[in-house]
Design an enzyme around this catalytic site. Structure first.
Site, PDB file in Angstrom:
ATOM      1  N   CYS A 157      44.501  52.692  38.560  1.00 52.87           N
ATOM      2  CA  CYS A 157      44.661  51.233  38.601  1.00 52.87           C
ATOM      3  C   CYS A 157      44.456  50.602  37.228  1.00 52.87           C
ATOM      4  CB  CYS A 157      43.701  50.644  39.616  1.00 52.87           C
ATOM      5  SG  CYS A 157      41.979  51.009  39.246  1.00 52.87           S
ATOM      6  N   GLN A 159      45.832  45.397  44.407  1.00 44.78           N
ATOM      7  CA  GLN A 159      46.119  46.619  43.659  1.00 44.78           C
ATOM      8  C   GLN A 159      46.880  47.613  44.546  1.00 44.78           C
ATOM      9  OE1 GLN A 159      45.209  47.630  40.311  1.00 44.78           O
ATOM     10  NE2 GLN A 159      46.708  49.177  40.872  1.00 44.78           N
ATOM     11  N   ASP A 168      40.117  56.562  39.499  1.00 47.46           N
ATOM     12  CA  ASP A 168      39.668  55.262  38.990  1.00 47.46           C
ATOM     13  C   ASP A 168      38.372  55.512  38.209  1.00 47.46           C
ATOM     14  OD1 ASP A 168      39.229  52.539  38.569  1.00 47.46           O
ATOM     15  OD2 ASP A 168      38.419  52.170  40.588  1.00 47.46           O
ATOM     16  N   HIS A 197      40.140  46.139  46.926  1.00 45.94           N
ATOM     17  CA  HIS A 197      41.066  45.629  45.922  1.00 45.94           C
ATOM     18  C   HIS A 197      42.483  45.662  46.521  1.00 45.94           C
ATOM     19  CE1 HIS A 197      42.493  44.310  42.184  1.00 45.94           C
ATOM     20  NE2 HIS A 197      42.261  45.345  41.415  1.00 45.94           N
ATOM     21  N   ARG A 251      51.950  44.975  39.920  1.00 42.39           N
ATOM     22  CA  ARG A 251      50.979  43.986  40.374  1.00 42.39           C
ATOM     23  C   ARG A 251      51.650  42.620  40.483  1.00 42.39           C
ATOM     24  NH1 ARG A 251      45.570  44.780  39.678  1.00 42.39           N
ATOM     25  NH2 ARG A 251      45.533  42.885  40.928  1.00 42.39           N
ATOM     26  N   ARG A 292      38.017  36.808  42.374  1.00 43.52           N
ATOM     27  CA  ARG A 292      37.441  38.103  41.992  1.00 43.52           C
ATOM     28  C   ARG A 292      35.936  37.923  41.996  1.00 43.52           C
ATOM     29  NH1 ARG A 292      39.219  42.460  37.488  1.00 43.52           N
ATOM     30  NH2 ARG A 292      40.690  42.774  39.173  1.00 43.52           N
TER      31      ARG A 292
HETATM   32  N1   CP Z   1      43.630  47.040  37.905  1.00 41.56           N
HETATM   33  C1   CP Z   1      43.009  45.851  37.718  1.00 41.56           C
HETATM   34  O1   CP Z   1      42.649  45.139  38.640  1.00 41.56           O
HETATM   35  O2   CP Z   1      42.854  45.523  36.400  1.00 41.56           O
HETATM   36  P1   CP Z   1      42.015  44.285  35.843  1.00 41.56           P
HETATM   37  O3   CP Z   1      40.566  44.546  36.178  1.00 41.56           O
HETATM   38  O4   CP Z   1      42.273  44.260  34.377  1.00 41.56           O
HETATM   39  O5   CP Z   1      42.487  43.040  36.526  1.00 41.56           O
HETATM   40  N1  NVA Z   2      36.753  50.110  40.545  1.00 36.51           N
HETATM   41  C1  NVA Z   2      37.030  49.275  39.409  1.00 36.51           C
HETATM   42  C2  NVA Z   2      38.411  48.720  39.488  1.00 36.51           C
HETATM   43  C3  NVA Z   2      38.839  47.914  38.306  1.00 36.51           C
HETATM   44  C4  NVA Z   2      40.212  47.355  38.466  1.00 36.51           C
HETATM   45  C5  NVA Z   2      36.004  48.158  39.304  1.00 36.51           C
HETATM   46  O1  NVA Z   2      35.659  47.565  40.344  1.00 36.51           O
HETATM   47  O2  NVA Z   2      35.538  47.879  38.201  1.00 36.51           O
END
Ligand code: CP
Ligand code: NVA
Length: 312
Positions: free
Chosen positions: A262, A130, A222, A127, A290, A100
């Site tokens: 998400c 997701q 989102d 992502h 997930r 990440r």
């Molecule tokens: N939806 C998602 O990726 O959640 P987190 O940021 O908690 O991993």
């Molecule tokens: N768009 C959001 C998604 C979190 C799962 C972010 O990048 O923070």
């Protein structure tokens, strides 16, 4: 899967997607085994996480493997040590690397230098894990993917980008309504349109949330402020004020429409409390899926269903 790494939904062919979803359905139905026994998944996270971290850990453990979590402060990716060196060092200890991070370029560099598969666990641009879980969730609730219409209301962010590509690949019509200045990246739109040409889907970008949600089978939103954009929060709250998914907006969608997010969600901002708590909301199914979708990804980056004893 036909690529070593899973960095973008666009890494998947239509066949890869079908296979991953079919395996996720089978794996969710039971029959967990020790397919990844003796293997280690390293999680290298430069941003916070609840779902992604926990679902990867639970998925890997359920498959008999081990997990190593490296927090943002620990590695200093590209700061304490070059991205290329981190990739080569971790390849000597672990069997899979899920990352990440901020830029997609960092992921690509990791993928190029690592001998082991690299999975995108969220970047500023995409992502993909997701969206696999989301497609599984849509399939469970609607019994099909092709021909459905998904309306995304809000920021043209990483989740929206992967959704556009995932819908293009799966044959789901993708419509997005974003405020001016927050539209989906043009390159992503073009790539989604190319994929949609093959699958027969339609990709449409607009500014009007009501026009976009009209008759949709799925309404998705989102956060307005993604991780890394915290300094823009006040401006964003103002710019997105007309883009809340509330009951009035859901009322123009199909009467059997589902609501997706998400998570984490900001009630009263991108979604009303009433909508996220309604019968239409499938947000916790998405969160659960997930884990199931990522089990399929983990098995596939390690060589596919052939490694599952007694599978098919
Ligand atoms: N939806 C998602 O990726 O959640 P987190 O940021 O908690 O991993
Ligand atoms: N768009 C959001 C998604 C979190 C799962 C972010 O990048 O923070």
């Amino acid at each position: 899967m036909h690529t070593k790494d899973f960095l973008s939904i666009a890494d998947l062919s239509g066949t890869d997607l079908q296979l991953l979803l079919a395996e996720a359905v089978d794996l969710k139905a039971g029959g967990w085994n020790s397919a990844l026994s003796g293997k280690t998944l390293a999680l290298l996270f430069e941003k916070p996480s609840l779902r992604t971290r926990v679902s990867f850990e639970m998925a890997m453990r359920a498959l008999g493997g081990e997990v190593l979590y490296l927090s943002p402060a620990e590695v200093g990716l590209g700061k304490r040590e070059s991205v290329a060196d981190v990739a080569r060092v971790l390849s000597r200890y672990a069997d899979i690397l899920a990352v990440r991070t901020f830029s997609q370029q960092t992921l690509e560099e990791l993928g190029n230098y690592a001998d082991i598969p690299v999975i995108n666990a969220l970047s500023d641009e995409e992502h993909p894990c997701q969206i696999l879980a989301d497609l599984l969730t849509i399939f469970e609730h609607k019994g099909t993917l092709k021909g459905l219409t998904l309306a995304f209301i809000g920021d043209g962010n990483n989740v929206a980008a992967s959704l556009a590509l995932g819908c293009g690949l799966a044959g789901i019509n993708f419509k997005i309504a974003s405020p001016a200045g927050y539209e989906l990246n043009g390159t992503i739109v073009e790539r989604a349109m190319i994929m949609a040409e093959t699958s027969g889907a339609e990709i449409r970008c607009d500014h009007d949330p009501y026009l976009t949600a009209q008759g949709a089978d799925i309404v998705y939103t989102d956060t307005w402020t993604s991780m890394g954009q915290e300094a823009e929060n006040t401006t964003r709250l103002k710019d997105f004020a007309m883009y809340c998914v509330d009951s009035a907006l859901m009322a123009v969608a199909d009467r059997d429409a589902i609501f997706m997010h998400c998570l984490p969600a900001h009630r009263g901002q991108e979604v009303s409390d009433e909508v996220i708590e309604s019968h239409a909301s499938v947000v916790f199914d998405q969160a659960e899926n997930r884990m199931h979708a990522q089990k399929a990804v983990l098995v596939n980056v390690m060589g596919g269903a052939g490694i599952l004893p007694g599978y098919r």
